[in-house]
Design an enzyme around this catalytic site. Structure first.
Site, PDB file in Angstrom:
ATOM      1  N   SER A  58     -67.790  -3.998  54.509  1.00 55.75           N
ATOM      2  CA  SER A  58     -67.816  -5.460  54.265  1.00 55.75           C
ATOM      3  C   SER A  58     -67.739  -5.758  52.773  1.00 55.75           C
ATOM      4  O   SER A  58     -67.107  -6.731  52.356  1.00 55.75           O
ATOM      5  CB  SER A  58     -69.070  -6.081  54.885  1.00 55.75           C
ATOM      6  N   ASN A  59     -68.351  -4.916  51.933  1.00 59.09           N
ATOM      7  CA  ASN A  59     -68.235  -5.120  50.480  1.00 59.09           C
ATOM      8  C   ASN A  59     -66.804  -4.848  50.018  1.00 59.09           C
ATOM      9  O   ASN A  59     -66.277  -5.566  49.157  1.00 59.09           O
ATOM     10  CB  ASN A  59     -69.215  -4.213  49.736  1.00 59.09           C
ATOM     11  N   ARG A  99     -72.597   9.056  49.873  1.00 59.97           N
ATOM     12  CA  ARG A  99     -72.720  10.439  49.417  1.00 59.97           C
ATOM     13  C   ARG A  99     -73.230  10.459  47.997  1.00 59.97           C
ATOM     14  O   ARG A  99     -72.779   9.666  47.149  1.00 59.97           O
ATOM     15  CB  ARG A  99     -71.360  11.148  49.475  1.00 59.97           C
ATOM     16  N   ILE A 100     -74.150  11.372  47.701  1.00 57.77           N
ATOM     17  CA  ILE A 100     -74.591  11.546  46.312  1.00 57.77           C
ATOM     18  C   ILE A 100     -73.538  12.384  45.592  1.00 57.77           C
ATOM     19  O   ILE A 100     -73.092  13.414  46.110  1.00 57.77           O
ATOM     20  CB  ILE A 100     -75.974  12.225  46.259  1.00 57.77           C
ATOM     21  N   LEU A 101     -73.092  11.929  44.445  1.00 54.77           N
ATOM     22  CA  LEU A 101     -71.996  12.569  43.715  1.00 54.77           C
ATOM     23  C   LEU A 101     -72.562  13.512  42.654  1.00 54.77           C
ATOM     24  O   LEU A 101     -73.568  13.206  42.010  1.00 54.77           O
ATOM     25  CB  LEU A 101     -71.115  11.506  43.061  1.00 54.77           C
ATOM     26  N   ASN A 123     -71.177   0.725  41.262  1.00 56.56           N
ATOM     27  CA  ASN A 123     -71.810   0.851  42.572  1.00 56.56           C
ATOM     28  C   ASN A 123     -72.635  -0.394  42.832  1.00 56.56           C
ATOM     29  O   ASN A 123     -73.142  -1.018  41.896  1.00 56.56           O
ATOM     30  CB  ASN A 123     -72.729   2.085  42.618  1.00 56.56           C
ATOM     31  N   HIS A 134     -76.032  -1.671  44.866  1.00 58.06           N
ATOM     32  CA  HIS A 134     -77.245  -1.119  45.476  1.00 58.06           C
ATOM     33  C   HIS A 134     -78.078  -2.287  45.998  1.00 58.06           C
ATOM     34  O   HIS A 134     -78.267  -3.276  45.262  1.00 58.06           O
ATOM     35  CB  HIS A 134     -78.020  -0.312  44.428  1.00 58.06           C
ATOM     36  N   ASP A 182     -78.673   5.611  40.843  1.00 57.40           N
ATOM     37  CA  ASP A 182     -79.044   4.185  40.874  1.00 57.40           C
ATOM     38  C   ASP A 182     -79.718   3.733  39.582  1.00 57.40           C
ATOM     39  O   ASP A 182     -80.611   2.895  39.597  1.00 57.40           O
ATOM     40  CB  ASP A 182     -80.002   3.920  42.058  1.00 57.40           C
ATOM     41  N   GLU A 205     -74.480  -9.735  48.281  1.00 53.53           N
ATOM     42  CA  GLU A 205     -73.630  -8.653  47.749  1.00 53.53           C
ATOM     43  C   GLU A 205     -72.164  -9.075  47.732  1.00 53.53           C
ATOM     44  O   GLU A 205     -71.422  -8.792  46.785  1.00 53.53           O
ATOM     45  CB  GLU A 205     -73.780  -7.388  48.603  1.00 53.53           C
TER      46      GLU A 205
END
Ligand code: GRF
Length: 195
Positions: A13-14, A90-92, A106, A108, A144, A173
């Protein structure tokens, strides 16, 4: 015209809000929607809008680094100027982040620095917060915690559940991220503050 790649993991949706805003005098256009999940609902939405997509199943890779190497190759083939993470779960690794730092954003679902990580709405409710919201930030190796480019606040209302608060934040958002991307694509890093 800046070229924007968007990474998703779910409904997107974002991503849709960003794509719909990139029209007319907007200084950017979408060039790729990528996902770590071939089943992500947002991929079909992007395809329906004629946006090239890349779906790489992270579970099919022997390592995080191998997945990220393929993902970066697909991203770089689209020659993006800006990379937007939008519901990307996913954590990059620092190596991937280094490739795009300074042009990777990003969103959040909390008022960072409060509640980095997951379960942000449950934590705000448990703390009895009267305000919640979302943050757009530059992605850095600290999860974050990159420079804030925008924040939007919503009230926490009596009787709110995790779902009702999440829905209120998600609606914000969809206003905040497009506003931040417009400004960022124009070379302006002045934070966008909405409430
Ligand atoms: C939502 O929980 C949103 O708060 C966060 O990512 C999740 C999925 O968003 N940013 P989307 O609908 O896939 O953009």
């Amino acid at each position: 015209m800046k070229r924007v790649a968007i990474l998703i993991s779910g409904g997107g949706s974002n991503m849709l809000a960003l794509v719909r805003d990139m029209a007319g005098d907007h200084p950017a256009r979408p060039v790729l929607v990528g996902s770590n999940d071939p089943g992500a609902g947002g991929l079909a939405k992007a395809e329906a809008l004629g946006i090239p997509t890349a779906a790489l199943d992270h579970r099919a890779y022997a390592s995080r680094a191998a997945f990220e190497a393929d993902l970066a190759d697909r991203i770089d083939a689209a020659r993006p100027d800006i990379l937007c993470l939008a519901g990307f779960m996913r954590i990059l690794t620092p190596g991937f982040i280094r490739r795009y730092q300074g042009r990777m954003l990003n969103i959040h679902p909390s008022l960072l620095p409060k509640y980095p990580g997951l379960q942000t709405h449950a934590r705000a409710l448990a703390a009895g917060d009267t305000a919640a919201g979302c943050t757009v930030h530059e992605v850095t190796a600290d999860l974050d915690a990159g420079p804030i480019l925008g924040q939007a606040r919503v009230p926490v209302l009596p009787g709110d559940t995790e779902d009702s608060l999440a829905a209120r934040v998600l609606g914000m958002e969809h206003r905040l991220y497009p506003a931040v991307l417009r400004r960022f694509a124009a070379g302006d890093r002045t934070p966008v503050l909405l409430s």
